[in-house]
Design a protein around this motif. Structure first.
Motif, PDB file in Angstrom:
ATOM      1  N   MET A   1      49.194  27.903  48.928  1.00 50.14           N
ATOM      2  CA  MET A   1      48.028  28.694  48.650  1.00 50.14           C
ATOM      3  C   MET A   1      47.237  28.064  47.513  1.00 50.14           C
ATOM      4  O   MET A   1      47.773  27.334  46.713  1.00 50.14           O
ATOM      5  N   SER A   2      46.009  28.428  47.490  1.00 53.33           N
ATOM      6  CA  SER A   2      45.135  27.827  46.497  1.00 53.33           C
ATOM      7  C   SER A   2      45.251  28.537  45.155  1.00 53.33           C
ATOM      8  O   SER A   2      45.854  29.594  45.023  1.00 53.33           O
ATOM      9  N   ASP A   3      44.652  27.906  44.186  1.00 53.67           N
ATOM     10  CA  ASP A   3      44.625  28.477  42.838  1.00 53.67           C
ATOM     11  C   ASP A   3      43.825  29.776  42.828  1.00 53.67           C
ATOM     12  O   ASP A   3      44.120  30.685  42.068  1.00 53.67           O
ATOM     13  N   ARG A   4      42.841  29.856  43.700  1.00 53.87           N
ATOM     14  CA  ARG A   4      42.017  31.056  43.797  1.00 53.87           C
ATOM     15  C   ARG A   4      42.842  32.238  44.293  1.00 53.87           C
ATOM     16  O   ARG A   4      42.698  33.353  43.794  1.00 53.87           O
ATOM     17  N   SER A   5      43.719  32.012  45.250  1.00 54.55           N
ATOM     18  CA  SER A   5      44.573  33.075  45.768  1.00 54.55           C
ATOM     19  C   SER A   5      45.500  33.599  44.681  1.00 54.55           C
ATOM     20  O   SER A   5      45.729  34.810  44.578  1.00 54.55           O
ATOM     21  N   THR A   6      46.033  32.691  43.887  1.00 53.94           N
ATOM     22  CA  THR A   6      46.920  33.091  42.796  1.00 53.94           C
ATOM     23  C   THR A   6      46.173  33.971  41.806  1.00 53.94           C
ATOM     24  O   THR A   6      46.698  34.996  41.358  1.00 53.94           O
ATOM     25  N   ARG A   7      44.952  33.602  41.488  1.00 55.42           N
ATOM     26  CA  ARG A   7      44.150  34.415  40.575  1.00 55.42           C
ATOM     27  C   ARG A   7      43.863  35.794  41.157  1.00 55.42           C
ATOM     28  O   ARG A   7      43.861  36.787  40.428  1.00 55.42           O
ATOM     29  N   LEU A   8      43.634  35.850  42.474  1.00 55.63           N
ATOM     30  CA  LEU A   8      43.376  37.138  43.116  1.00 55.63           C
ATOM     31  C   LEU A   8      44.602  38.040  43.049  1.00 55.63           C
ATOM     32  O   LEU A   8      44.478  39.256  42.849  1.00 55.63           O
ATOM     33  N   TYR A   9      45.794  37.474  43.208  1.00 53.09           N
ATOM     34  CA  TYR A   9      47.016  38.283  43.095  1.00 53.09           C
ATOM     35  C   TYR A   9      47.195  38.809  41.678  1.00 53.09           C
ATOM     36  O   TYR A   9      47.567  39.957  41.478  1.00 53.09           O
ATOM     37  N   TYR A  10      46.932  37.976  40.687  1.00 51.65           N
ATOM     38  CA  TYR A  10      47.023  38.434  39.301  1.00 51.65           C
ATOM     39  C   TYR A  10      45.968  39.494  39.000  1.00 51.65           C
ATOM     40  O   TYR A  10      46.236  40.460  38.286  1.00 51.65           O
ATOM     41  N   LEU A  11      44.773  39.313  39.538  1.00 50.61           N
ATOM     42  CA  LEU A  11      43.718  40.302  39.354  1.00 50.61           C
ATOM     43  C   LEU A  11      44.112  41.627  40.002  1.00 50.61           C
ATOM     44  O   LEU A  11      43.902  42.702  39.416  1.00 50.61           O
ATOM     45  N   ALA A  12      44.701  41.580  41.188  1.00 50.22           N
ATOM     46  CA  ALA A  12      45.167  42.798  41.859  1.00 50.22           C
ATOM     47  C   ALA A  12      46.247  43.482  41.030  1.00 50.22           C
ATOM     48  O   ALA A  12      46.257  44.721  40.913  1.00 50.22           O
ATOM     49  N   ALA A  13      47.157  42.702  40.434  1.00 55.66           N
ATOM     50  CA  ALA A  13      48.206  43.279  39.591  1.00 55.66           C
ATOM     51  C   ALA A  13      47.601  43.968  38.368  1.00 55.66           C
ATOM     52  O   ALA A  13      48.052  45.046  37.970  1.00 55.66           O
ATOM     53  N   VAL A  14      46.578  43.374  37.782  1.00 52.58           N
ATOM     54  CA  VAL A  14      45.929  43.975  36.614  1.00 52.58           C
ATOM     55  C   VAL A  14      45.219  45.277  37.005  1.00 52.58           C
ATOM     56  O   VAL A  14      45.295  46.278  36.281  1.00 52.58           O
ATOM     57  N   VAL A  15      44.550  45.276  38.152  1.00 53.65           N
ATOM     58  CA  VAL A  15      43.860  46.488  38.605  1.00 53.65           C
ATOM     59  C   VAL A  15      44.879  47.600  38.888  1.00 53.65           C
ATOM     60  O   VAL A  15      44.664  48.757  38.517  1.00 53.65           O
ATOM     61  N   ILE A  16      45.993  47.250  39.513  1.00 54.32           N
ATOM     62  CA  ILE A  16      47.049  48.238  39.769  1.00 54.32           C
ATOM     63  C   ILE A  16      47.608  48.752  38.450  1.00 54.32           C
ATOM     64  O   ILE A  16      47.836  49.957  38.287  1.00 54.32           O
ATOM     65  N   TRP A  17      47.811  47.867  37.490  1.00 55.83           N
ATOM     66  CA  TRP A  17      48.321  48.273  36.183  1.00 55.83           C
ATOM     67  C   TRP A  17      47.360  49.259  35.520  1.00 55.83           C
ATOM     68  O   TRP A  17      47.791  50.271  34.965  1.00 55.83           O
ATOM     69  N   LEU A  18      46.070  48.966  35.573  1.00 56.40           N
ATOM     70  CA  LEU A  18      45.079  49.872  34.977  1.00 56.40           C
ATOM     71  C   LEU A  18      45.091  51.233  35.662  1.00 56.40           C
ATOM     72  O   LEU A  18      44.985  52.279  34.994  1.00 56.40           O
ATOM     73  N   ALA A  19      45.237  51.243  36.989  1.00 49.81           N
ATOM     74  CA  ALA A  19      45.278  52.514  37.716  1.00 49.81           C
ATOM     75  C   ALA A  19      46.521  53.322  37.339  1.00 49.81           C
ATOM     76  O   ALA A  19      46.445  54.550  37.159  1.00 49.81           O
ATOM     77  N   VAL A  20      47.658  52.651  37.206  1.00 48.71           N
ATOM     78  CA  VAL A  20      48.887  53.347  36.814  1.00 48.71           C
ATOM     79  C   VAL A  20      48.762  53.885  35.396  1.00 48.71           C
ATOM     80  O   VAL A  20      49.171  55.019  35.107  1.00 48.71           O
ATOM     81  N   MET A  21      48.205  53.096  34.486  1.00 52.68           N
ATOM     82  CA  MET A  21      48.034  53.566  33.107  1.00 52.68           C
ATOM     83  C   MET A  21      47.103  54.774  33.066  1.00 52.68           C
ATOM     84  O   MET A  21      47.372  55.750  32.343  1.00 52.68           O
ATOM     85  N   ALA A  22      46.032  54.748  33.829  1.00 52.64           N
ATOM     86  CA  ALA A  22      45.108  55.883  33.871  1.00 52.64           C
ATOM     87  C   ALA A  22      45.805  57.122  34.431  1.00 52.64           C
ATOM     88  O   ALA A  22      45.609  58.241  33.917  1.00 52.64           O
ATOM     89  N   ALA A  23      46.627  56.939  35.454  1.00 55.78           N
ATOM     90  CA  ALA A  23      47.354  58.075  36.029  1.00 55.78           C
ATOM     91  C   ALA A  23      48.353  58.651  35.036  1.00 55.78           C
ATOM     92  O   ALA A  23      48.497  59.883  34.928  1.00 55.78           O
ATOM     93  N   LEU A  24      49.046  57.795  34.287  1.00 58.90           N
ATOM     94  CA  LEU A  24      50.010  58.281  33.306  1.00 58.90           C
ATOM     95  C   LEU A  24      49.320  59.003  32.152  1.00 58.90           C
ATOM     96  O   LEU A  24      49.795  60.052  31.693  1.00 58.90           O
ATOM     97  N   ILE A  25      48.207  58.462  31.687  1.00 55.36           N
ATOM     98  CA  ILE A  25      47.467  59.113  30.600  1.00 55.36           C
ATOM     99  C   ILE A  25      46.938  60.464  31.069  1.00 55.36           C
ATOM    100  O   ILE A  25      47.009  61.465  30.349  1.00 55.36           O
TER     101      ILE A  25
END
Length: 150
Positions: free
Chosen positions: A1-25
């Motif tokens: 996979m390309s470097d762009r795909s790797t960045r997209l997976y990390y970006l998805a993980a960050v967005v999921i993390w933000l959603a979980v933090m918002a739900a917990l707060i």
């Protein structure tokens, strides 16, 4: 996979993390009806800062471990890494599910997050396994066409 795909997976993980933090707060602001039984009438429940911080830290570690184990940007043996992550996370989820009765909304939100992550890993495992089996079948079929048995 390309470097762009790797960045997209990390970006998805960050967005999921933000959603979980918002739900917990947000869950911290909800009324804990079990704790309310032990308070004096008219007493306001304090915001559970410690519980929110503990479950936020646990959720952060869970997301990081899933990303480190699964490494979805590498296709080779992705089904095995998904299976390992699913088994570990399901094992981690069982004690939380067993202790869910009469717990705070923050605890319940974390449990729902874990079950959603379990379901997501299971569905990804099913999809990747079907795709891998199909690719293996097609490669064997093309090899058999190139070298027919006489």
């Amino acid at each position: 996979m390309s470097d762009r795909s790797t960045r997209l997976y990390y970006l998805a993980a960050v967005v999921i993390w933000l959603a979980v933090m918002a739900a917990l707060i947000h869950a911290g602001t909800q009324t804990d009806y079990w704790m309310q039984r032990w308070l004096e009438p008219g007493e306001v429940q304090p915001y559970p800062i410690r519980a929110v911080a503990i479950f936020a830290l646990m959720s952060t570690v869970e997301i990081a471990l899933v990303m480190l184990i699964v490494r979805p940007w590498r296709w080779r043996r992705l089904w095995l890494r998904l299976l390992i992550a699913f088994a570990l996370l399901l094992t981690w989820s069982v004690p939380f599910a067993m202790g869910a009765m009469h717990q705070s909304p923050v605890y319940g939100t974390h449990l729902l997050w874990l079950l959603l992550l379990d379901l997501s890993l299971f569905l990804a495992l099913c999809a990747v396994s079907v795709i891998s089996a199909w690719q293996g079948f097609r490669s064997r079929a093309s090899t058999a066409r190139r070298y027919p048995s006489s």
